[in-house]
Design a protein around this motif. Structure first.
Motif, PDB file in Angstrom:
ATOM      1  N   ALA A   1      15.962 -23.728  25.889  1.00  0.00           N
ATOM      2  CA  ALA A   1      16.948 -24.178  26.874  1.00  0.00           C
ATOM      3  C   ALA A   1      18.361 -23.833  26.417  1.00  0.00           C
ATOM      4  O   ALA A   1      19.224 -23.467  27.222  1.00  0.00           O
ATOM      5  N   ARG A   2      18.587 -23.920  25.105  1.00  0.00           N
ATOM      6  CA  ARG A   2      19.922 -23.607  24.577  1.00  0.00           C
ATOM      7  C   ARG A   2      20.232 -22.124  24.743  1.00  0.00           C
ATOM      8  O   ARG A   2      21.345 -21.750  25.138  1.00  0.00           O
ATOM      9  N   GLU A   3      19.263 -21.265  24.436  1.00  0.00           N
ATOM     10  CA  GLU A   3      19.464 -19.821  24.590  1.00  0.00           C
ATOM     11  C   GLU A   3      19.698 -19.469  26.055  1.00  0.00           C
ATOM     12  O   GLU A   3      20.545 -18.635  26.384  1.00  0.00           O
ATOM     13  N   TRP A   4      18.913 -20.081  26.950  1.00  0.00           N
ATOM     14  CA  TRP A   4      19.053 -19.850  28.393  1.00  0.00           C
ATOM     15  C   TRP A   4      20.472 -20.203  28.843  1.00  0.00           C
ATOM     16  O   TRP A   4      21.128 -19.434  29.547  1.00  0.00           O
ATOM     17  N   SER A   5      20.932 -21.361  28.391  1.00  0.00           N
ATOM     18  CA  SER A   5      22.266 -21.824  28.769  1.00  0.00           C
ATOM     19  C   SER A   5      23.353 -20.903  28.221  1.00  0.00           C
ATOM     20  O   SER A   5      24.331 -20.600  28.919  1.00  0.00           O
ATOM     21  N   THR A   6      23.162 -20.420  26.990  1.00  0.00           N
ATOM     22  CA  THR A   6      24.150 -19.536  26.364  1.00  0.00           C
ATOM     23  C   THR A   6      24.268 -18.212  27.109  1.00  0.00           C
ATOM     24  O   THR A   6      25.368 -17.713  27.353  1.00  0.00           O
ATOM     25  N   VAL A   7      23.121 -17.635  27.472  1.00  0.00           N
ATOM     26  CA  VAL A   7      23.128 -16.364  28.197  1.00  0.00           C
ATOM     27  C   VAL A   7      23.832 -16.514  29.535  1.00  0.00           C
ATOM     28  O   VAL A   7      24.696 -15.698  29.891  1.00  0.00           O
ATOM     29  N   TRP A   8      23.486 -17.544  30.277  1.00  0.00           N
ATOM     30  CA  TRP A   8      24.085 -17.698  31.610  1.00  0.00           C
ATOM     31  C   TRP A   8      25.571 -18.026  31.526  1.00  0.00           C
ATOM     32  O   TRP A   8      26.347 -17.589  32.380  1.00  0.00           O
ATOM     33  N   ALA A   9      25.976 -18.762  30.509  1.00  0.00           N
ATOM     34  CA  ALA A   9      27.414 -19.022  30.345  1.00  0.00           C
ATOM     35  C   ALA A   9      28.162 -17.714  30.135  1.00  0.00           C
ATOM     36  O   ALA A   9      29.266 -17.514  30.671  1.00  0.00           O
ATOM     37  N   ALA A  10      27.571 -16.796  29.362  1.00  0.00           N
ATOM     38  CA  ALA A  10      28.194 -15.491  29.130  1.00  0.00           C
ATOM     39  C   ALA A  10      28.243 -14.670  30.412  1.00  0.00           C
ATOM     40  O   ALA A  10      29.247 -14.014  30.707  1.00  0.00           O
ATOM     41  N   VAL A  11      27.160 -14.691  31.176  1.00  0.00           N
ATOM     42  CA  VAL A  11      27.119 -13.963  32.454  1.00  0.00           C
ATOM     43  C   VAL A  11      28.219 -14.466  33.382  1.00  0.00           C
ATOM     44  O   VAL A  11      28.962 -13.679  33.983  1.00  0.00           O
ATOM     45  N   HIS A  12      28.328 -15.770  33.485  1.00  0.00           N
ATOM     46  CA  HIS A  12      29.330 -16.349  34.392  1.00  0.00           C
ATOM     47  C   HIS A  12      30.746 -16.017  33.929  1.00  0.00           C
ATOM     48  O   HIS A  12      31.638 -15.752  34.746  1.00  0.00           O
TER      49      HIS A  12
ATOM     50  N   GLU B   1      31.631 -13.289  32.284  1.00  0.00           N
ATOM     51  CA  GLU B   1      31.853 -11.878  32.609  1.00  0.00           C
ATOM     52  C   GLU B   1      32.142 -11.702  34.098  1.00  0.00           C
ATOM     53  O   GLU B   1      32.995 -10.891  34.489  1.00  0.00           O
ATOM     54  N   ARG B   2      31.446 -12.432  34.930  1.00  0.00           N
ATOM     55  CA  ARG B   2      31.700 -12.344  36.380  1.00  0.00           C
ATOM     56  C   ARG B   2      33.103 -12.830  36.709  1.00  0.00           C
ATOM     57  O   ARG B   2      33.816 -12.205  37.516  1.00  0.00           O
ATOM     58  N   ARG B   3      33.520 -13.925  36.101  1.00  0.00           N
ATOM     59  CA  ARG B   3      34.876 -14.431  36.355  1.00  0.00           C
ATOM     60  C   ARG B   3      35.921 -13.431  35.882  1.00  0.00           C
ATOM     61  O   ARG B   3      36.950 -13.226  36.550  1.00  0.00           O
ATOM     62  N   ALA B   4      35.686 -12.806  34.743  1.00  0.00           N
ATOM     63  CA  ALA B   4      36.644 -11.826  34.218  1.00  0.00           C
ATOM     64  C   ALA B   4      36.776 -10.634  35.167  1.00  0.00           C
ATOM     65  O   ALA B   4      37.885 -10.140  35.400  1.00  0.00           O
ATOM     66  N   LEU B   5      35.646 -10.171  35.705  1.00  0.00           N
ATOM     67  CA  LEU B   5      35.710  -9.035  36.636  1.00  0.00           C
ATOM     68  C   LEU B   5      36.440  -9.436  37.907  1.00  0.00           C
ATOM     69  O   LEU B   5      37.245  -8.656  38.440  1.00  0.00           O
ATOM     70  N   SER B   6      36.189 -10.635  38.389  1.00  0.00           N
ATOM     71  CA  SER B   6      36.889 -11.109  39.584  1.00  0.00           C
ATOM     72  C   SER B   6      38.393 -11.124  39.355  1.00  0.00           C
ATOM     73  O   SER B   6      39.173 -10.682  40.211  1.00  0.00           O
ATOM     74  N   ALA B   7      38.813 -11.600  38.190  1.00  0.00           N
ATOM     75  CA  ALA B   7      40.247 -11.645  37.876  1.00  0.00           C
ATOM     76  C   ALA B   7      40.836 -10.242  37.805  1.00  0.00           C
ATOM     77  O   ALA B   7      41.955  -9.998  38.278  1.00  0.00           O
ATOM     78  N   ASP B   8      40.078  -9.302  37.237  1.00  0.00           N
ATOM     79  CA  ASP B   8      40.574  -7.933  37.109  1.00  0.00           C
ATOM     80  C   ASP B   8      40.714  -7.238  38.463  1.00  0.00           C
ATOM     81  O   ASP B   8      41.564  -6.355  38.625  1.00  0.00           O
ATOM     82  N   LEU B   9      39.884  -7.621  39.408  1.00  0.00           N
ATOM     83  CA  LEU B   9      39.906  -6.952  40.718  1.00  0.00           C
ATOM     84  C   LEU B   9      40.753  -7.686  41.755  1.00  0.00           C
ATOM     85  O   LEU B   9      40.970  -7.161  42.848  1.00  0.00           O
TER      86      LEU B   9
ATOM     87  N   VAL C   1      23.395  -7.803  30.454  1.00  0.00           N
ATOM     88  CA  VAL C   1      23.557  -6.349  30.362  1.00  0.00           C
ATOM     89  C   VAL C   1      24.257  -5.841  31.618  1.00  0.00           C
ATOM     90  O   VAL C   1      25.214  -5.062  31.548  1.00  0.00           O
ATOM     91  N   GLU C   2      23.776  -6.266  32.769  1.00  0.00           N
ATOM     92  CA  GLU C   2      24.336  -5.789  34.026  1.00  0.00           C
ATOM     93  C   GLU C   2      25.804  -6.194  34.178  1.00  0.00           C
ATOM     94  O   GLU C   2      26.645  -5.388  34.594  1.00  0.00           O
ATOM     95  N   ALA C   3      26.110  -7.443  33.831  1.00  0.00           N
ATOM     96  CA  ALA C   3      27.490  -7.915  33.984  1.00  0.00           C
ATOM     97  C   ALA C   3      28.449  -7.121  33.107  1.00  0.00           C
ATOM     98  O   ALA C   3      29.548  -6.745  33.542  1.00  0.00           O
ATOM     99  N   VAL C   4      28.040  -6.852  31.863  1.00  0.00           N
ATOM    100  CA  VAL C   4      28.927  -6.133  30.944  1.00  0.00           C
ATOM    101  C   VAL C   4      29.004  -4.650  31.296  1.00  0.00           C
ATOM    102  O   VAL C   4      30.101  -4.084  31.417  1.00  0.00           O
TER     103      VAL C   4
END
Length: 212
Positions: A3-14, A16-24, A114-117
């Motif tokens: 559960a901890r690994e799952w949470s860590t991965v999704w936090a990173a995905v989110h 990255e998505r926020r960073a791309l939104s800010a850049d665009l 991978v996709e987000a980055v």
């Protein structure tokens, strides 16, 4: 995956998505038509693909693939057409809505990282936008790509027989007796994912084999 690994991965995905939104957010609409690093797709197409992917569930993926006659490219094209809105502003609004999503096709959540980055760089690099992507996002994505076959979108075969050395992380992946490829973790991730890099981003005797 715990559960901890799952949470860590999704936090990173989110993140990255926020960073791309800010850049665009302030990107002029005409620049959305510029070519991305994905052949045949412009910036607008890649953002639409990210929306489509974020909304795809395991069951939905199977149904879509059947409808596309098991043609991954056809399925991606249909998804882009469905999620690409009439204007960049509308597509950006749709992208912002999927930022917190945790849906995934029948694959490990690491594929979303991978996709987000990688797709983030597919967009940023042609636009001249820089991002200092956290190593704690890049390294897990790189390790996942090295375990995954190219047929499934990974880079295992590309890196086979090479030792990849991340110059910004003091990390070596592969046997020390193999030809070396040195570069930032992000450059290595993009290379094993089949992206063309700028001259000088990679060094070492293994570069020709990795980038062939």
């Amino acid at each position: 995956m715990s559960a901890r690994e799952w949470s860590t991965v999704w936090a990173a995905v989110h993140e990255e998505r926020r960073a791309l939104s800010a850049d665009l957010a302030e990107l002029p609409p005409e620049r959305w038509a510029e070519s991305s690093l994905c052949p045949g797709w412009d910036v607008h197409d890649v953002v639409a693909h990210l929306i489509d992917s974020a909304k795809t569930t395991r069951i939905g993926f199977v149904r879509r693939l059947i409808a596309a006659r098991f043609d991954f490219d056809r399925d991606n094209a249909i998804g882009v057409a469905r999620e690409r809105r009439a204007t960049p502003a509308e597509t950006m609004a749709a992208f912002d809505r999927i930022i917190p999503e945790t849906k995934t096709p029948p694959a490990a959540p690491a594929t979303r990282l991978v996709e987000a980055v990688v797709h983030g760089e597919d967009i940023r690099r042609p636009l001249g936008i820089g991002r200092s992507t956290p190593l704690e996002h890049v390294l897990p994505a790189l390790r996942y790509q090295l375990r995954t076959s190219t047929a499934m979108g990974g880079g295992r075969e590309r890196a086979q027989g090479l030792c990849l050395i991340a110059s910004d992380a003091d990390v070596a992946l592969g046997s020390g007796s193999d030809p070396e490829v040195r570069g930032t973790a992000l450059a290595l991730l993009l290379a094993v994912s089949g992206r063309r890099l700028r001259p000088g981003e990679l060094a070492g005797p293994g570069v020709p084999a990795l980038t062939a």
